[in-house]
Enzyme design. Structure first.
Site, short mmCIF file in Angstrom:
data_model
loop_
_atom_site.label_atom_id
_atom_site.label_comp_id
_atom_site.label_asym_id
_atom_site.label_seq_id
_atom_site.Cartn_x
_atom_site.Cartn_y
_atom_site.Cartn_z
N LYS A 134 10.30 -4.84 37.00
CA LYS A 134 10.07 -3.87 35.92
C LYS A 134 9.10 -2.76 36.34
O LYS A 134 9.36 -1.57 36.14
CB LYS A 134 9.50 -4.57 34.68
CG LYS A 134 10.46 -5.45 33.93
CD LYS A 134 9.86 -5.93 32.63
CE LYS A 134 8.70 -6.90 32.81
NZ LYS A 134 9.11 -8.20 33.36
N THR A 135 7.96 -3.16 36.88
CA THR A 135 6.93 -2.17 37.19
C THR A 135 7.40 -1.20 38.26
O THR A 135 7.25 0.02 38.13
CB THR A 135 5.64 -2.87 37.65
OG1 THR A 135 5.17 -3.72 36.59
CG2 THR A 135 4.56 -1.87 38.00
N GLU A 147 7.51 0.47 30.53
CA GLU A 147 7.84 -0.88 30.96
C GLU A 147 7.86 -1.77 29.72
O GLU A 147 6.88 -1.85 28.99
CB GLU A 147 6.80 -1.38 31.96
CG GLU A 147 7.05 -2.79 32.46
CD GLU A 147 6.07 -3.21 33.53
OE1 GLU A 147 5.90 -4.43 33.72
OE2 GLU A 147 5.47 -2.33 34.18
#
Length: 493
Positions: free
Chosen positions: A128-129, A172
């Protein structure tokens, strides 16, 4: 967590929040939100118990930081923001409700900041990041000046949040506590879906159903992106397409909408050819290694394409992508030993990261310093975590980081280390943080790669390892030296 009680995106604006106070403002997620509000010109205060690296930047932007938790911290405050790590009986939470202040979960405050923007929300078990960072940089390269809040810091930008002037807001989206269900994305990207956070979801089926619920919150005029190479992503795409939703996929699978081919990963980076609808988009290059990084970047390429942005902007942004702090972050070289830091703690992401570090190590050995994150995950995924750690040549294992959890007999790292398939002399459980640097310095040889991996506190260990390795040479420690990323330690003036 009952997100049905939360305020969904579009109901409040950031300006509606007035004077904002964040409890536990130093962590990456909360400090990023504070930075976003400050750069938006809103009055912000926060409380902390330790001096996090992010706090200096918040003060420089005009934030008021209280280095204690006190009821007086709420004087003049309109809205109090908390994260899932803050207990409901926290004294500032109790006082906020007594005073009748607005009390919002971090996700609700973030949702307020999104109002009026087209949100690009990135969710998934892994990546995700990094993916959020890649999408942000692609939009920036295209001149879109997006707002963003990321669960990490883009190495080149030095920040995990920014208030932009453009129409897009990149975020995010955290599934761990279901809070992503209050967002209302224009674009939803789901990188992959695997068993995790089962303390919240119970089983994989419930987790997948919740990801589908999140995807269905996407604006009908927008679109959903997921990975064709991931089993969970494929099932999600099939479910949503049956609902008539607009879903696009990426990957090396022959039926992916954005198809990747000839992918090569080496210590110098990763590259692949991209094609969509029979049209070649050319070669995509990243300066960081790892096939999983290639897949993450493909979602950013696909998002840019579907938003009508120049593919050349995506190629340029990804070609210069500097990485994200704590994601394959190079800390330095000392006495011939490369030291990295890596956030991975789920077995799949651990495996991918360690396989990539294997490529970097070449003929050298890979030494892993691992701190597991959460007792329930370490217990439930012990066999898988142990197998991932078996990729290492040597392992130094710390106790599980599980704030608020009670360890039962037989749980934790003492049990985990027995399951790691390495000879006894190549793995060790070190219960004391202070003893780890000396243990690593004793084991590491020139040409080796050492990586600190796992729970958030372990990110602080890298500099101590560099110091311990430099001390072997009789040279200055990192406190008095700048560590040259090309391999030499240069004395700092």
């Amino acid at each position: 967590m009952n997100t049905a009680q939360f305020t969904p995106a579009g109901t409040l604006t950031a300006e509606d929040l007035g004077r904002i106070h964040l409890i536990g403002v130093g962590g990456v997620g909360m400090s990023g939100l504070a930075r976003l509000f400050l750069t938006r010109g809103l009055p912000v205060s926060g409380s902390e118990l330790r001096e996090w690296p992010s706090l200096a930047g918040l003060r420089a932007l005009g934030g008021t930081i209280h280095m204690s938790h006190e009821v007086s911290n709420l004087d003049g405050v309109d809205t109090v923001v908390y994260s899932s790590a803050i207990p409901q009986d926290h004294l500032e939470m109790v006082e906020a409700r007594r005073r009748g202040l607005r009390v919002l979960h971090r996700s609700e405050a973030l949702a307020a900041a999104m109002t009026g923007r087209r949100t690009v929300a990135v969710a998934g078990t892994h990546g995700k990041t990094t993916t959020t960072s890649m999408v942000t940089m692609v939009l920036q390269q295209a001149g879109a000046d997006p707002s963003f809040v990321i669960g990490g810091e883009i190495s080149e930008v030095g920040s995990g949040a920014h208030h932009g002037t453009g129409e897009y807001f990149v975020v995010e989206a955290d599934e761990s506590d279901r809070s992503f269900l209050i967002y209302r994305p224009y674009v939803s990207i789901i990188t992959n879906i695997e068993a995790d956070h089962l303390n919240t979801y119970g089983d994989l089926a419930n987790l997948e159903a919740t990801f589908a619920e999140f995807a269905r919150l996407t604006d009908p005029d927008g679109f959903i992106i997921t990975c064709a190479d991931d089993a969970g992503g494929r099932r999600l795409a099939e479910t949503l397409r049956a609902d008539g939703r607009r879903v696009w996929t990426y990957g090396e699978s022959p039926d992916a909408d954005l198809r990747l081919s000839e992918m090569i990963s080496s210590a110098q980076g990763v590259r692949y050819l991209a094609e969509i609808d029979g049209r070649s988009l050319g070669e995509i290059r990243l300066p960081i290694p790892g096939r999983h990084m290639g897949l993450n970047s493909a979602s950013a390429v696909l998002a840019a394409y579907l938003l009508g942005l120049p593919v050349e902007a995506a190629e340029a942004a990804l070609g210069a992508f500097p990485g994200v702090r704590r994601r394959f972050e190079r800390k330095g070289v000392a006495d011939g030993v490369l030291v990295y830091d890596e956030y991975a703690y789920h077995p799949t992401s651990m495996t991918l990261a360690l396989q990539t570090l294997r490529e970097v190590a070449g003929e050298g050995r890979l030494i892993v310093v691992f701190q597991p994150y959460r007792l329930y995950r370490t217990r439930d995924l012990q066999a898988e975590i142990a197998a991932a750690l078996g990729i290492a040549d040597e392992l130094v294992l710390l106790e599980v980081f599980g704030p608020g959890e009670l360890r039962q007999p037989g749980e934790g790292s003492a049990a985990l280390i027995e399951a790691v398939p390495l000879p006894a002399d190549r793995k060790v459980f070190v219960d004391s943080w202070d003893e780890v640097p000396a243990e690593v310095a004793r084991r590491a040889r020139p040409g080796d790669v050492v990586v600190t991996m796992g729970a958030p506190p372990i990110s602080l260990m890298g500099d101590q390892l560099v110091d311990a390795l430099l001390a072997r040479t009789g040279g200055p420690t990192a406190v008095g030296a700048a560590v040259d990323t090309d391999g030499a330690a240069a004395t700092a003036g």
